[in-house]
Write an enzyme that holds these catalytic residues in place. Structure first.
Site, short mmCIF file in Angstrom:
data_model
loop_
_atom_site.label_atom_id
_atom_site.label_comp_id
_atom_site.label_asym_id
_atom_site.label_seq_id
_atom_site.Cartn_x
_atom_site.Cartn_y
_atom_site.Cartn_z
N ASP A 406 0.85 -1.19 0.00
CA ASP A 406 0.00 0.00 0.00
C ASP A 406 0.89 1.24 0.00
OD1 ASP A 406 -2.27 1.59 0.22
OD2 ASP A 406 -2.35 1.43 2.40
N GLU A 409 2.50 4.86 -4.14
CA GLU A 409 2.48 5.79 -5.31
C GLU A 409 3.83 6.47 -5.48
OE1 GLU A 409 0.13 5.63 -2.89
OE2 GLU A 409 -1.14 4.39 -4.15
N ASP A 483 -9.05 3.64 -1.84
CA ASP A 483 -9.98 4.11 -0.80
C ASP A 483 -11.31 4.60 -1.37
OD1 ASP A 483 -7.97 3.42 0.86
OD2 ASP A 483 -7.32 5.47 1.30
C1 GLC Z 1 -4.67 3.37 2.95
C2 GLC Z 1 -5.18 2.15 2.20
C3 GLC Z 1 -6.20 1.43 3.05
C4 GLC Z 1 -5.57 1.05 4.38
C5 GLC Z 1 -5.05 2.30 5.10
C6 GLC Z 1 -4.29 1.97 6.37
O1 GLC Z 1 -5.69 4.30 3.10
O2 GLC Z 1 -5.69 2.49 0.96
O3 GLC Z 1 -6.67 0.27 2.38
O4 GLC Z 1 -6.51 0.41 5.19
O5 GLC Z 1 -4.17 2.99 4.23
O6 GLC Z 1 -3.22 1.17 6.13
#
Ligand code: GLC
Length: 774
Positions: A406, A409, A483
């Site tokens: 995650d 980017e 998200d």
């Molecule tokens: C980001 C991710 C989400 C995750 C959060 C905490 O917002 O897109 O899926 O739960 O980070 O790690």
């Protein structure tokens, strides 16, 4: 006192307006190996044919060197292949002709016209359409009448991107994803231009910021903020051919382990060992199938990657071992930011061995993310990829086979949402700024993760889930769409988004079922689960501070619907796995927009609220509250209501009755597909039933051990089934196209006949055929 600053140039507006310099006219030609080079007044252009229907075009300004190495996302086999070209120099133009295409380069004004083998124009550049301003390299092509546009990977809005502007810059967007947000986490600069059944693709291979402006009247325009202008032109004629060419060029998804296509449960966060155990127990007690539980950031020690929280998860190996016995896998999140902490070994190693991104002057770049001030691995260096991959050894020893990437980017908590653009990337000895390589960051993190896991998993297939990516991400990771929110609009939008991802090489994609942020409710969760069950990646995930959305969160009525559709996922798992196999071989998506299968039907050109699961099961989800009917367009053919057996002639719109527990589904007459009995997780053995919807059709059923790479050495089965009607009989025949894995001696068929009548037959596989009286 005023200084020279008062007469700074930018304080004085230019009166000459925006300056556009075109590439100019072609003056000269040379051939270098199998590359055709054209020298214009202001630029150098190269053209190379990799296949008869696929060529690479590159334009550099005269002041820049022409580098012809292929970028890291091009498959070595594609980079090495060349097609035979007949070259002719005319007075006003040059012509390059292959078995499939003729490309004419006019000298003055300079531009390309591409024709098919019959001489029909496929695409034609605007006169003087190649050039640059101070900020951008530009390129304009004429739009053909009635042309529609698809692809572009993960984008908001409808399926057909006609009249839109699409921008490529991987961005962490927490604000609600609405059509005006044109940049999300992934950038796939790949356009499919479809004029009826004639389709071409254009892959702009540039990992910096780029834009596709499809909003102009006569032309569309592509611009690059950094780098050179390099694109691949891919011709069909069909959309399937173009997707095949694109995935030949950028790679195809390897078959995932079967557990990765089961049902997954996540939450930001399941915070303790006990909470995870209780969650798992709940699934098994309630007999709701589930393969995977995710651990979000709270499992770590102060968000330090590759650590476990010492009191919340004191015995990870024990936890994982116990859950594994019960059929669960655990997938932990791993973000790229490494906490700046001199006592922390990963940070120390990164600094000592120069694995972090730095400014040109040598100072390590840091930005704030969950752990506070953090450094970021420079994944553009192979050595750093290897270092990062090796860091997963502890996880693998604990029993982990899948990782969730995650914030790659990379997302940084600052105004620009990402790393400073002037941070340098080593890029294996060809240094570039972050601005030039931004869209490669997430891709390379997932590559490092996948390859590291693969090396350590002793023959087992790794699973990687990623948020960010660029073309070729399909080789390493599944993609979820970030998200989203618990809005009906986001449920509806996820369908065209995932369909376009499928047309852009990413066959393994899905959205957070139930919605990530905002409070979901029972009805939304039930409807979303119905859709998720038939999309390639199926995970329920929700955010901290919002309503819980495990299947049982909203009372018995909703739980029953959610359970029914999670069970359906497992009933369809043998077929889904077969579709994943097909995608891994052909590049064709698991779920398909109707336009892919029915390009001759204009009604499909912007059909965003229905899709095909494979090629013959049509899914028409309910994406509005309080709705128990919807219009469903059935394309040509005869369609059978999956739930009732009612038969409908296609080529028209019908009204489907869809109370809360019904997802409208229609099977095309002639279809064959495999299902299994309900199991609690993918590791339980399923008995296969082939559903045969009497008519003309075929099916290739794939099976293997579901978790290792042995299939690559032939340990798999491919059973080819065909059916046809002869007189008053339905003839079903089958042959083993490949037999390398143990399988049942008996085959069970459920034959769906006229009037909703079904017959079940179990026959020996050796028989090879079955005749049924209609
Ligand atoms: C980001 C991710 C989400 C995750 C959060 C905490 O917002 O897109 O899926 O739960 O980070 O790690």
């Amino acid at each position: 006192m005023e200084g020279s600053e008062q007469i700074k140039p930018e304080l004085h507006k230019s009166t000459t307006g925006v300056e556009y310099i075109s590439a100019g006219d072609i003056r000269d030609f040379e051939k270098s190996g199998d590359t055709y080079l054209f020298h214009s007044d202001n630029a150098v252009v190269s053209v190379q044919f990799l296949t008869p229907a696929l060529f690479r075009f590159k334009l550099v300004r005269k002041s820049r060197p022409l580098q012809l190495e292929f970028s890291r996302v091009i498959e070595p086999a594609a980079a090495a292949s060349r097609a035979e070209v007949v070259f002719t120099a005319h007075e006003d133009s040059y012509e390059l002709k292959t078995a499939a295409l003729t490309v004419t380069l006019t000298k003055a004004p300079f531009g390309l016209t591409v024709r098919d083998a019959q001489g029909r124009v496929i695409s034609e550049d605007e006169a003087n359409g190649y050039g640059w301003t101070k900020e951008h390299l530009l390129f304009s092509t004429k739009k053909a009448q009635g042309e529609n546009y698809y692809g572009f990977g993960e984008k908001t809005g409808d399926l057909n991107k006609k009249g839109t502007v699409q921008s490529m810059w991987n961005t962490d967007v927490y604000a609600p994803h609405v059509p005006e947000i044109v940049e999300l986490y992934q950038s796939i600069p790949f356009l499919l231009a479809a004029k009826g059944e004639s389709v071409y693709g254009l892959f702009l291979d540039n990992p910096g910021k780029t834009e596709f402006d499809l909003n102009g009247g006569e032309t569309y325009r592509i611009s690059c903020h950094t780098g050179d202008l390099e694109y691949y032109f891919l011709y069909g004629p069909t959309m399937k051919d173009v997707v095949g060419q694109y995935t030949f060029l950028t790679g195809r998804m390897p078959i995932p382990p079967k557990w990765a296509i089961g049902y997954h449960q996540s939450r930001y966060s399941y915070e303790t060992d006990l909470e995870v155990r209780e969650l798992a127990q709940n699934f098994r007690n309630k007999e709701i199938p589930c393969d995977v539980i995710y651990l979000d950031i709270h499992y770590m020690d102060e968000y330090r990657v590759f650590t476990w929280h010492p009191t919340r998860f004191p015995q990870p190996q024990k936890l994982l071992g116990d859950l594994r016995k019960d059929g669960f896998r655990i997938v932990p999140i791993v973000d790229p930011g490494v906490k700046k902490d001199a006592k922390y070994i990963v940070y120390r190693e990164g600094v000592t061995h120069e694995h972090f991104c730095k400014y040109l002057e040598g100072q390590t770049y840091t930005g704030v993310v969950w752990p506070g001030e953090s450094a970021f691995p420079d994944f553009t260096n192979t050595e750093t990829q290897k270092w990062w991959g090796a860091k997963h050894a502890g996880f693998v020893a604990d029993g982990i086979e899948g990782i969730w990437n995650d914030m790659n980017e990379p997302a940084i908590f600052n105004e620009t949402k990402t790393m400073d653009l002037e941070v340098m990337h080593g890029n294996d000895g060809d240094p570039k700024t972050h601005g030039e390589l931004h869209n490669h960051y997430g891709l390379l993190m997932s590559k490092a993760t996948y390859e590291g896991l693969k090396e350590q998993l002793d023959g087992k297939r790794p699973f990687v889930l990623t948020r960010a990516g660029y073309s070729s991400i399909q080789k390493y990771a599944a993609v979820w769409t970030g998200d989203n929110r618990s809005f009906w609009e986001h449920l509806a939008m996820s369908v065209p988004m995932i369909l376009n991802m499928g047309l852009s090489g990413i066959a393994f994609a899905g959205a957070d079922v139930g919605g990530f942020a905002h409070h979901t409710n029972g009805e939304l969760l039930a409807r979303w689960t119905q859709v998720g069950a038939f999309l390639p990646y199926f995970r329920n995930h929700s955010a901290i501070g919002f309503a819980r959305q495990e299947p049982w969160s909203f009372g018995e009525e909703f739980e029953a619907v959610v359970k029914k559709y999670i069970e359906m996922r497992y009933v369809f798992l043998p077929h889904l796995y077969t579709l994943f196999h097909e995608a891994s071989v052909s590049g064709l998506p698991v779920v398909r927009p109707l336009v892919l299968e029915y390009p001759q039907d204009p009604k499909t050109y912007n059909m965003s609220d229905e899709f095909l699961f494979g090629d013959s099961i049509l899914i028409a989800p309910i994406t509005q509250p309080g709705t128990d009917h919807r219009a469903v367009y059935l394309p040509a053919g005869t369609w059978v209501d999956y739930h009732t057996g009612e038969v409908h002639e296609g080529g028209r719109t019908i009204l489907a009755h869809a109370p809360l527990d019904v997802l409208p589904m229609y099977v095309k007459q002639g279809a064959v597909f495999a299902t299994g009995n309900v199991v609690q997780h993918s590791g339980e053995k399923q008995d296969i039933t082939f559903h045969v919807y009497a008519g003309t059709g075929s099916y290739s059923f794939y099976e293997d051990d579901a978790e290792t790479f042995a299939y690559q050495d032939g340990a798999y089965n491919l059973l080819r089934l065909e059916q046809r009607v002869e007189g008053s009989q339905l003839l079903l025949t089958w042959t083993e196209e490949h037999s390398g894995y143990e399988s049942a001696d008996q085959l069970t068929f459920q034959i769906h006949l006229q009037g909703g009548r079904t017959e079940t037959h179990t026959v020996s596989k050796a028989a090879g055929n079955l005749a049924i009286t209609l």
